[in-house]
Scaffold this motif. Structure first.
Motif, PDB file in Angstrom:
ATOM      1  N   PRO A 200      44.010  44.414 -36.066  1.00 54.95           N
ATOM      2  CA  PRO A 200      43.370  43.094 -36.097  1.00 54.95           C
ATOM      3  C   PRO A 200      43.209  42.469 -34.726  1.00 54.95           C
ATOM      4  CG  PRO A 200      45.621  42.977 -36.946  1.00 54.95           C
ATOM      5  CD  PRO A 200      45.290  44.420 -36.813  1.00 54.95           C
ATOM      6  N   VAL A 201      44.007  42.889 -33.754  1.00 55.27           N
ATOM      7  CA  VAL A 201      43.879  42.349 -32.399  1.00 55.27           C
ATOM      8  C   VAL A 201      42.603  42.868 -31.749  1.00 55.27           C
ATOM      9  CG1 VAL A 201      44.935  42.273 -30.118  1.00 55.27           C
ATOM     10  CG2 VAL A 201      46.359  42.057 -32.148  1.00 55.27           C
ATOM     11  N   LEU A 202      42.256  44.125 -32.056  1.00 49.43           N
ATOM     12  CA  LEU A 202      41.031  44.716 -31.516  1.00 49.43           C
ATOM     13  C   LEU A 202      39.888  44.382 -32.459  1.00 49.43           C
ATOM     14  CD1 LEU A 202      42.430  48.215 -30.483  1.00 49.43           C
ATOM     15  CD2 LEU A 202      42.187  46.176 -29.054  1.00 49.43           C
ATOM     16  N   ASN A 203      39.375  43.196 -32.329  1.00 46.29           N
ATOM     17  CA  ASN A 203      38.394  42.704 -33.297  1.00 46.29           C
ATOM     18  C   ASN A 203      36.971  42.760 -32.767  1.00 46.29           C
ATOM     19  OD1 ASN A 203      38.686  40.718 -31.391  1.00 46.29           O
ATOM     20  ND2 ASN A 203      39.495  39.172 -32.795  1.00 46.29           N
ATOM     21  N   GLY A 204      36.740  43.617 -31.748  1.00 44.32           N
ATOM     22  CA  GLY A 204      35.406  43.805 -31.217  1.00 44.32           C
ATOM     23  C   GLY A 204      34.886  45.196 -31.520  1.00 44.32           C
ATOM     24  N   VAL A 205      34.176  45.780 -30.561  1.00 47.10           N
ATOM     25  CA  VAL A 205      33.618  47.124 -30.726  1.00 47.10           C
ATOM     26  C   VAL A 205      34.160  48.027 -29.622  1.00 47.10           C
ATOM     27  CG1 VAL A 205      31.518  46.339 -31.876  1.00 47.10           C
ATOM     28  CG2 VAL A 205      31.560  46.545 -29.370  1.00 47.10           C
ATOM     29  N   SER A 206      34.191  49.323 -29.911  1.00 46.56           N
ATOM     30  CA  SER A 206      34.663  50.306 -28.943  1.00 46.56           C
ATOM     31  C   SER A 206      33.600  51.360 -28.690  1.00 46.56           C
ATOM     32  CB  SER A 206      35.952  50.982 -29.435  1.00 46.56           C
ATOM     33  OG  SER A 206      37.020  50.057 -29.485  1.00 46.56           O
ATOM     34  N   ASN A 207      33.607  51.878 -27.475  1.00 48.46           N
ATOM     35  CA  ASN A 207      32.748  52.999 -27.095  1.00 48.46           C
ATOM     36  C   ASN A 207      33.584  54.021 -26.349  1.00 48.46           C
ATOM     37  OD1 ASN A 207      29.730  52.240 -27.643  1.00 48.46           O
ATOM     38  ND2 ASN A 207      30.664  50.382 -26.817  1.00 48.46           N
ATOM     39  N   THR A 208      33.345  55.299 -26.618  1.00 48.00           N
ATOM     40  CA  THR A 208      34.037  56.376 -25.934  1.00 48.00           C
ATOM     41  C   THR A 208      33.071  57.070 -24.991  1.00 48.00           C
ATOM     42  OG1 THR A 208      35.578  56.722 -27.767  1.00 48.00           O
ATOM     43  CG2 THR A 208      35.315  58.533 -26.198  1.00 48.00           C
ATOM     44  N   ILE A 209      33.479  57.172 -23.728  1.00 48.54           N
ATOM     45  CA  ILE A 209      32.676  57.819 -22.699  1.00 48.54           C
ATOM     46  C   ILE A 209      33.345  59.141 -22.361  1.00 48.54           C
ATOM     47  CG2 ILE A 209      31.786  57.637 -20.345  1.00 48.54           C
ATOM     48  CD1 ILE A 209      31.941  54.574 -20.722  1.00 48.54           C
ATOM     49  N   ASN A 210      32.658  60.235 -22.587  1.00 49.08           N
ATOM     50  CA  ASN A 210      33.198  61.563 -22.317  1.00 49.08           C
ATOM     51  C   ASN A 210      32.968  61.935 -20.863  1.00 49.08           C
ATOM     52  OD1 ASN A 210      34.082  62.107 -25.022  1.00 49.08           O
ATOM     53  ND2 ASN A 210      31.956  62.460 -25.587  1.00 49.08           N
ATOM     54  N   VAL A 211      34.018  62.453 -20.231  1.00 50.60           N
ATOM     55  CA  VAL A 211      33.940  62.838 -18.821  1.00 50.60           C
ATOM     56  C   VAL A 211      34.515  64.240 -18.653  1.00 50.60           C
ATOM     57  CG1 VAL A 211      34.055  60.484 -17.936  1.00 50.60           C
ATOM     58  CG2 VAL A 211      36.163  61.740 -18.341  1.00 50.60           C
ATOM     59  N   SER A 212      34.112  64.893 -17.577  1.00 55.10           N
ATOM     60  CA  SER A 212      34.602  66.237 -17.244  1.00 55.10           C
ATOM     61  C   SER A 212      35.170  66.216 -15.842  1.00 55.10           C
ATOM     62  CB  SER A 212      33.466  67.257 -17.333  1.00 55.10           C
ATOM     63  OG  SER A 212      32.962  67.348 -18.651  1.00 55.10           O
ATOM     64  N   SER A 213      36.318  66.849 -15.684  1.00 51.36           N
ATOM     65  CA  SER A 213      36.962  66.946 -14.379  1.00 51.36           C
ATOM     66  C   SER A 213      37.338  68.407 -14.140  1.00 51.36           C
ATOM     67  CB  SER A 213      38.212  66.062 -14.328  1.00 51.36           C
ATOM     68  OG  SER A 213      39.155  66.504 -15.287  1.00 51.36           O
ATOM     69  N   SER A 214      37.639  68.735 -12.921  1.00 51.77           N
ATOM     70  CA  SER A 214      38.093  70.091 -12.603  1.00 51.77           C
ATOM     71  C   SER A 214      39.091  70.019 -11.464  1.00 51.77           C
ATOM     72  CB  SER A 214      36.908  70.980 -12.207  1.00 51.77           C
ATOM     73  OG  SER A 214      36.273  70.468 -11.052  1.00 51.77           O
ATOM     74  N   GLY A 215      39.962  71.005 -11.412  1.00 47.55           N
ATOM     75  CA  GLY A 215      40.909  71.108 -10.306  1.00 47.55           C
ATOM     76  C   GLY A 215      42.020  70.090 -10.340  1.00 47.55           C
ATOM     77  N   ARG A 216      42.262  69.465 -11.506  1.00 48.26           N
ATOM     78  CA  ARG A 216      43.322  68.468 -11.598  1.00 48.26           C
ATOM     79  C   ARG A 216      44.525  69.049 -12.326  1.00 48.26           C
ATOM     80  NH1 ARG A 216      39.071  66.292  -9.759  1.00 48.26           N
ATOM     81  NH2 ARG A 216      38.949  64.065  -9.271  1.00 48.26           N
ATOM     82  N   SER A 217      45.702  68.678 -11.874  1.00 45.31           N
ATOM     83  CA  SER A 217      46.943  68.975 -12.587  1.00 45.31           C
ATOM     84  C   SER A 217      47.923  67.850 -12.314  1.00 45.31           C
ATOM     85  CB  SER A 217      47.538  70.317 -12.127  1.00 45.31           C
ATOM     86  OG  SER A 217      47.868  70.268 -10.742  1.00 45.31           O
ATOM     87  N   GLY A 218      48.861  67.673 -13.231  1.00 40.56           N
ATOM     88  CA  GLY A 218      49.867  66.641 -13.034  1.00 40.56           C
ATOM     89  C   GLY A 218      49.348  65.244 -13.285  1.00 40.56           C
ATOM     90  N   ARG A 219      49.972  64.269 -12.605  1.00 43.81           N
ATOM     91  CA  ARG A 219      49.711  62.849 -12.848  1.00 43.81           C
ATOM     92  C   ARG A 219      48.501  62.367 -12.056  1.00 43.81           C
ATOM     93  NH1 ARG A 219      54.151  59.962 -14.954  1.00 43.81           N
ATOM     94  NH2 ARG A 219      52.724  58.200 -14.778  1.00 43.81           N
ATOM     95  N   HIS A 220      47.688  61.518 -12.718  1.00 41.04           N
ATOM     96  CA  HIS A 220      46.509  60.936 -12.085  1.00 41.04           C
ATOM     97  C   HIS A 220      46.266  59.553 -12.677  1.00 41.04           C
ATOM     98  CE1 HIS A 220      44.883  64.236  -9.608  1.00 41.04           C
ATOM     99  NE2 HIS A 220      45.508  65.013 -10.494  1.00 41.04           N
TER     100      HIS A 220
END
Length: 243
Positions: A200-220
């Motif tokens: 109920p707190v999230l009473n608006g709309v949501s959108n998901t944006i798909n992204v691609s990354s490479s060469g990452r490991s660990g924390r970011h």
């Protein structure tokens, strides 16, 4: 007080009743002030990244109903220091924005203050800039960033950045040079997206944006800029991830 007490000491009785009336008036004024503050914060609701969660939305989601629990200090130390610094950073998880940026983000938001949007609102959000073991979301090379538009502002664009390999969010504050732009979207009309019904707190709309990354490991850190379409109002969010 009994009628006998009134007869024995009428002056004392009148003084006691006056103090009670004043106490009730003060209590009412405090309650009204709290009500106005809550109403104001609710009316200014806007949005956040909710998966991966922005730092202050994640802290509010995990501890908002239990924010005085001393176990937070050991279980979630970065949230603990943020709650101690200013609880309003979490209660206002949906209001981390700046007005009048005119697209010049790097001038408005200095290095080391990206997660607080250049310490917008004074030092309210300053603790979000502190490096450390923020709770993170596990992601793969291809992942989605879910953004919640609570006030149905729409967007001129969203920009999704990711820190470069070698950056260490456990020890470093975030600078612009640490970021790589993964995607910039086009315009989203006000109200565009999927209506949230599960929370109920999230009473608006949501959108998901798909992204691609490479060469990452660990924390970011995933860094998101949302330029709202209703005015020159720009939101900035840090979300911690673990590849």
């Amino acid at each position: 007080m009994s009628s006998l007490a009134q007869q024995v000491n009428p002056s004392r009785y009148r003084a006691t009743m006056l103090l009670r009336i004043l106490a009730l008036a003060v209590t009412g004024a405090v309650a009204l002030t709290v009500s106005l503050v809550v109403t104001q914060d609710t009316a200014s609701a806007h949005g956040s990244t909710i998966n991966p969660a922005s730092r202050n939305y994640g802290c509010w989601k995990r501890w908002g109903s239990d924010f005085q629990n001393p176990n937070m200090a050991s279980q979630d130390p970065m949230c603990w220091q943020a709650w101690q610094a200013d609880p309003n950073a979490m209660w206002n998880w949906n209001g981390l924005y700046r007005d009048g940026v005119a697209g010049n983000h790097q001038a408005a938001v200095p290095n080391g203050q990206l997660c607080s949007a250049g310490q917008t609102g004074g030092v309210r959000y300053a603790a979000l800039d502190n490096p450390g073991n923020w709770q993170s979301t596990k992601v793969s090379a291809n992942f989605g960033v879910k953004l919640h538009d609570q006030a149905l502002h729409g967007a001129d664009y969203f920009r999704i950045y990711l820190t470069r390999q070698g950056f260490n969010p456990l020890t470093q504050r975030l600078n612009w040079s640490n970021l790589e732009l993964l995607k910039e979207t086009g315009r989203y009309a006000p109200g565009a997206g999927t209506r949230e019904t599960g929370d109920p707190v999230l009473n608006g709309v949501s959108n998901t944006i798909n992204v691609s990354s490479s060469g990452r490991s660990g924390r970011h850190i995933v860094y998101t800029i949302w330029k709202a379409s209703h005015s020159d109002q720009t939101y900035y969010w840090c979300a911690d991830v673990n590849f």
